[in-house]
Design an enzyme around this catalytic site. Structure first.
Site, mmCIF file in Angstrom:
data_model
loop_
_atom_site.group_PDB
_atom_site.id
_atom_site.type_symbol
_atom_site.label_atom_id
_atom_site.label_comp_id
_atom_site.label_asym_id
_atom_site.label_seq_id
_atom_site.Cartn_x
_atom_site.Cartn_y
_atom_site.Cartn_z
ATOM 1 N N ARG A 219 11.784 -5.446 4.118
ATOM 2 C CA ARG A 219 11.681 -4.006 4.374
ATOM 3 C C ARG A 219 12.581 -3.603 5.541
ATOM 4 O O ARG A 219 13.271 -2.595 5.484
ATOM 5 C CB ARG A 219 10.223 -3.633 4.676
ATOM 6 C CG ARG A 219 10.019 -2.175 5.022
ATOM 7 C CD ARG A 219 8.582 -1.769 4.876
ATOM 8 N NE ARG A 219 7.757 -2.171 5.997
ATOM 9 C CZ ARG A 219 6.422 -2.061 6.023
ATOM 10 N NH1 ARG A 219 5.783 -1.585 4.984
ATOM 11 N NH2 ARG A 219 5.733 -2.419 7.078
ATOM 12 N N ARG B 270 11.531 -0.178 11.748
ATOM 13 C CA ARG B 270 10.290 -0.182 12.534
ATOM 14 C C ARG B 270 10.314 -1.308 13.554
ATOM 15 O O ARG B 270 10.662 -2.432 13.213
ATOM 16 C CB ARG B 270 9.095 -0.353 11.595
ATOM 17 C CG ARG B 270 8.722 0.915 10.870
ATOM 18 C CD ARG B 270 7.620 0.683 9.884
ATOM 19 N NE ARG B 270 6.440 0.018 10.446
ATOM 20 C CZ ARG B 270 5.296 -0.110 9.825
ATOM 21 N NH1 ARG B 270 5.147 0.389 8.617
ATOM 22 N NH2 ARG B 270 4.287 -0.708 10.400
ATOM 23 N N LYS C 98 0.841 -1.210 0.000
ATOM 24 C CA LYS C 98 0.000 0.000 0.000
ATOM 25 C C LYS C 98 0.876 1.261 0.000
ATOM 26 O O LYS C 98 0.617 2.189 -0.753
ATOM 27 C CB LYS C 98 -0.932 0.038 1.234
ATOM 28 C CG LYS C 98 -1.882 -1.127 1.335
ATOM 29 C CD LYS C 98 -2.856 -0.964 2.504
ATOM 30 C CE LYS C 98 -2.191 -0.928 3.857
ATOM 31 N NZ LYS C 98 -1.550 -2.181 4.289
ATOM 32 N N ARG D 207 -9.372 0.900 9.196
ATOM 33 C CA ARG D 207 -8.870 -0.442 9.496
ATOM 34 C C ARG D 207 -9.864 -1.243 10.336
ATOM 35 O O ARG D 207 -9.591 -2.390 10.674
ATOM 36 C CB ARG D 207 -7.593 -0.291 10.302
ATOM 37 C CG ARG D 207 -6.381 -1.007 9.697
ATOM 38 C CD ARG D 207 -5.194 -0.470 10.423
ATOM 39 N NE ARG D 207 -3.999 -1.174 10.335
ATOM 40 C CZ ARG D 207 -2.886 -0.670 9.811
ATOM 41 N NH1 ARG D 207 -2.904 0.500 9.202
ATOM 42 N NH2 ARG D 207 -1.762 -1.327 9.882
ATOM 43 N N ARG E 119 0.056 -8.516 13.862
ATOM 44 C CA ARG E 119 -0.499 -7.526 12.923
ATOM 45 C C ARG E 119 -1.405 -8.219 11.908
ATOM 46 O O ARG E 119 -2.462 -7.693 11.548
ATOM 47 C CB ARG E 119 0.623 -6.769 12.208
ATOM 48 C CG ARG E 119 1.361 -5.819 13.141
ATOM 49 C CD ARG E 119 2.684 -5.357 12.578
ATOM 50 N NE ARG E 119 2.557 -4.542 11.387
ATOM 51 C CZ ARG E 119 3.559 -4.299 10.542
ATOM 52 N NH1 ARG E 119 4.743 -4.820 10.743
ATOM 53 N NH2 ARG E 119 3.378 -3.527 9.497
#
Ligand code: AMP
Length: 194
Positions: free
Chosen positions: A127, A139, A13, A88, A150
């Site tokens: 990532r 992160r 996204k 969400r 998640r």
């Protein structure tokens, strides 16, 4: 243009939103980025959100709805925006509708990036590795353990939005497993058809 990008964590996204920012000169409103900025700045919202985010759970609807509503009022949103990572939950989906109506605005479309679960954890790990290699902060929630949570949160609370927007005739699906370039092209095709 006002659109929502839907999809699980790691679906791409953020990457696609960046491309849309360049193409349409409208901002990407990423609630994850906004919350991380609040955590870094040590604001009241940041303090309340930090532990929840580190655990891979969802921050409360009230907090997130309020920050999005304020952000939409910024002048750079007048020509439109891309909602990335928001809504969400079904509560947030209802809230965004009420919010936009009250501001006299309308959502154009909802694009879902459809991906295979098994690819997601690999993307998230990549990532984190790429950020580390580039000397960027990694992160705290981009690791295999938190990612599991998640993904659970996604299936429990966010996945029902697919049906919600489908029923409203607003949902467009795009194959998120294709190359970044091909996904961008598919999104362009969807947007051109509106
Ligand atoms: P993201 O950058 O979109 O992966 O979001 C990172 C984290 O921020 C999520 O795991 C949640 O803890 C929090 N977050 C981001 N967007 C939302 C949202 N719309 N509702 C609740 N929590 C959110």
């Amino acid at each position: 243009m006002r659109l929502i990008l839907l999809g699980p964590p790691g679906a791409g996204k953020g990457t696609q939103a960046q491309r849309l920012v360049e193409k349409y000169s409208i901002p990407q409103l990423s609630t994850g980025d906004m919350l991380r900025a609040a955590v870094t700045a040590g604001t009241e919202v940041g303090k309340r959100a930090k532990a929840v985010m580190d655990a891979g759970e969802l921050v409360s609807d009230d907090i997130v709805n309020a920050i999005v509503s304020d952000r939409i009022d910024e002048p750079d949103c007048v020509r439109g925006f891309i909602l990335d990572g928001y809504p969400r939950t079904l509560v947030q989906a209802d809230a965004v509708e009420v919010m936009l109506n009250s501001k006299g605005l309308k959502l154009d479309t909802v694009i879902e990036l459809v991906v295979d679960d098994k690819a997601l954890v690999g993307r998230i790990i990549k990532r984190a590795e790429e950020a580390a290699a580039a000397g960027q902060p990694v992160r705290k929630d981009d690791n295999a353990e938190v990612f599991e949570e998640r993904l659970r949160e996604y299936y429990k609370k966010t996945a029902p939005l697919t049906g919600y927007y489908y029923a409203k005739g607003m949902l467009r699906t795009v194959d998120g497993m294709a190359s970044i370039e091909a996904v961008t092209e598919e999104i362009d095709t969807v947007l051109a058809s509106l």
